[in-house]
Design a protein around this motif. Sequence first.
Motif, PDB file in Angstrom:
ATOM      1  N   ILE A  67       0.828  -1.102  -0.042  1.00  0.00           N
ATOM      2  CA  ILE A  67       0.061  -0.067  -0.031  1.00  0.00           C
ATOM      3  C   ILE A  67       1.026   1.245  -0.021  1.00  0.00           C
ATOM      4  CG2 ILE A  67      -1.722   1.231   1.448  1.00  0.00           C
ATOM      5  CD1 ILE A  67      -2.727  -1.418   2.436  1.00  0.00           C
ATOM      6  N   HIS A  68       0.894   2.152  -1.097  1.00  0.00           N
ATOM      7  CA  HIS A  68       1.607   3.272  -1.182  1.00  0.00           C
ATOM      8  C   HIS A  68       1.129   4.256  -0.010  1.00  0.00           C
ATOM      9  CE1 HIS A  68       2.976   7.040  -2.742  1.00  0.00           C
ATOM     10  NE2 HIS A  68       3.538   6.547  -3.838  1.00  0.00           N
ATOM     11  N   PRO A  69       2.330   4.895   0.492  1.00  0.00           N
ATOM     12  CA  PRO A  69       2.116   5.988   1.486  1.00  0.00           C
ATOM     13  C   PRO A  69       0.721   6.825   1.495  1.00  0.00           C
ATOM     14  CG  PRO A  69       4.170   6.282   0.691  1.00  0.00           C
ATOM     15  CD  PRO A  69       3.704   5.077   0.080  1.00  0.00           C
ATOM     16  N   GLY A  96       5.624  -4.018  -0.899  1.00  0.00           N
ATOM     17  CA  GLY A  96       5.464  -2.728  -1.081  1.00  0.00           C
ATOM     18  C   GLY A  96       5.003  -2.345  -2.313  1.00  0.00           C
ATOM     19  N   GLU A  97       4.577  -1.159  -2.743  1.00  0.00           N
ATOM     20  CA  GLU A  97       5.313  -0.134  -2.448  1.00  0.00           C
ATOM     21  C   GLU A  97       4.919   0.554  -0.943  1.00  0.00           C
ATOM     22  OE1 GLU A  97       4.925   2.825  -5.737  1.00  0.00           O
ATOM     23  OE2 GLU A  97       6.138   4.360  -4.499  1.00  0.00           O
ATOM     24  N   THR A  98       5.783   0.673  -0.385  1.00  0.00           N
ATOM     25  CA  THR A  98       5.836   1.254   1.089  1.00  0.00           C
ATOM     26  C   THR A  98       6.520   2.150   1.702  1.00  0.00           C
ATOM     27  OG1 THR A  98       4.874   0.745   3.503  1.00  0.00           O
ATOM     28  CG2 THR A  98       6.806  -0.555   2.352  1.00  0.00           C
ATOM     29  N   LEU A 132      10.583   0.407  -1.492  1.00  0.00           N
ATOM     30  CA  LEU A 132      10.135   1.560  -0.499  1.00  0.00           C
ATOM     31  C   LEU A 132      10.187   2.865  -1.461  1.00  0.00           C
ATOM     32  CD1 LEU A 132      12.553   0.717   2.596  1.00  0.00           C
ATOM     33  CD2 LEU A 132       9.985   0.210   2.156  1.00  0.00           C
ATOM     34  N   HIS A 133       9.431   3.460  -0.901  1.00  0.00           N
ATOM     35  CA  HIS A 133       8.965   5.161  -1.337  1.00  0.00           C
ATOM     36  C   HIS A 133       9.185   5.945  -0.076  1.00  0.00           C
ATOM     37  CE1 HIS A 133       6.535   8.096  -3.463  1.00  0.00           C
ATOM     38  NE2 HIS A 133       6.493   8.370  -2.228  1.00  0.00           N
ATOM     39  N   GLU A 134       9.834   6.967  -0.576  1.00  0.00           N
ATOM     40  CA  GLU A 134      10.296   8.041   0.362  1.00  0.00           C
ATOM     41  C   GLU A 134      10.418   9.337  -0.171  1.00  0.00           C
ATOM     42  OE1 GLU A 134      12.657  11.043   2.005  1.00  0.00           O
ATOM     43  OE2 GLU A 134      13.908   9.414   1.434  1.00  0.00           O
ATOM     44  N   ILE A 157      15.143   1.592  -2.137  1.00  0.00           N
ATOM     45  CA  ILE A 157      14.688   3.009  -2.270  1.00  0.00           C
ATOM     46  C   ILE A 157      14.228   3.254  -3.705  1.00  0.00           C
ATOM     47  CG2 ILE A 157      14.805   5.496  -1.707  1.00  0.00           C
ATOM     48  CD1 ILE A 157      14.886   3.800   1.019  1.00  0.00           C
ATOM     49  N   HIS A 158      13.234   3.076  -4.007  1.00  0.00           N
ATOM     50  CA  HIS A 158      12.947   3.281  -5.381  1.00  0.00           C
ATOM     51  C   HIS A 158      12.808   4.859  -5.785  1.00  0.00           C
ATOM     52  CE1 HIS A 158       8.732   4.378  -7.334  1.00  0.00           C
ATOM     53  NE2 HIS A 158       8.453   4.563  -6.197  1.00  0.00           N
ATOM     54  N   CYS A 159      13.116   5.158  -7.027  1.00  0.00           N
ATOM     55  CA  CYS A 159      12.931   6.438  -7.393  1.00  0.00           C
ATOM     56  C   CYS A 159      13.715   7.571  -6.599  1.00  0.00           C
ATOM     57  CB  CYS A 159      11.553   6.910  -7.689  1.00  0.00           C
ATOM     58  SG  CYS A 159      11.506   8.528  -8.626  1.00  0.00           S
TER      59      CYS A 159
HETATM   60 ZN   LIG Z   1       7.099   5.663  -5.251  1.00  0.00          ZN
END
Ligand SMILES: [Zn+2]
Length: 264
Positions: A67-69, A96-98, A132-134, A157-159
């Motif tokens: 679940i995306h943030p 992820g994406e989380t 992971l997204h941040e 850590i994607h993107c």
């Molecule tokens: Zn993302």
Amino acid sequence: MLIDIGVNLSSARFAKDVPDVLENAQKADVAKMILTGTSVEDSRSVIGLCETYANDFPSMLYATAGIHPHSAETFNANAQRDLQDMVSHPSVVAVGETGLDFYRNLASEEAQQRSFEAHLEIAINAKLPLFLHERNAAVRQIEILHTYRDLFTDAVIHCFTSDRKTLYKYLDMDLHIGITGWICDERRGRDLQELVADIPLNRLMIETDSPYLIPRNMAFSPKNNRNEPAFLPWVAEGISAHRPESKQQIVADTGITAQRFFRL
Ligand SMILES: [Zn+2]
């Protein structure tokens, strides 16, 4: 081997021509791609896409479940159970994406942290890596990751678009870094261009994040203003312009890293 570790193939912008998109990718030598799951429903969709196209495109499609943030408010006990079930599906290669996104704060910070920590638990139990997204949340994200670092196996850590200090903190924790066409943007991508050579080659992976983030170094403008996995070579090209290795070397090594990381 070209491996696109971040494709939003369930996006409505791909709905009409998924087989063409996959064929274009194949023609561009993109051998494998990881489809990003951004909600319970969306994770189900990307797993479905892996199944639907398994015969026509064997060993090409894999999925993440998470679940995306931005959607962290949808996380609850039911969602947790659904995700726990999904991660045992053979197509699912990461949780992820989380992560945390305090830039847009589309979900409350509390909800994001609760969802993120639950994803960490799921990954630890399933012994799967994390996708992971941040954004604007590095301090808190690093604190949380530190707490769990001895327990989870791997995380990317994607993107990645953050600064050097943050990059080194992630690398110190033995994380991997995903780079998109962001680096190909001469204006927005300048900071990233200056630090991309600091990423050890064996921690680097590449992604289109399509349909978003068209690489701006491309020699043509894509139809519908849409990014596709077929444009992944331009990301490798954009990276090689700011590293000592050739584009071919970037492709070869990021492919090996992605195969190892996602156990493809
Ligand atoms: Zn993302």
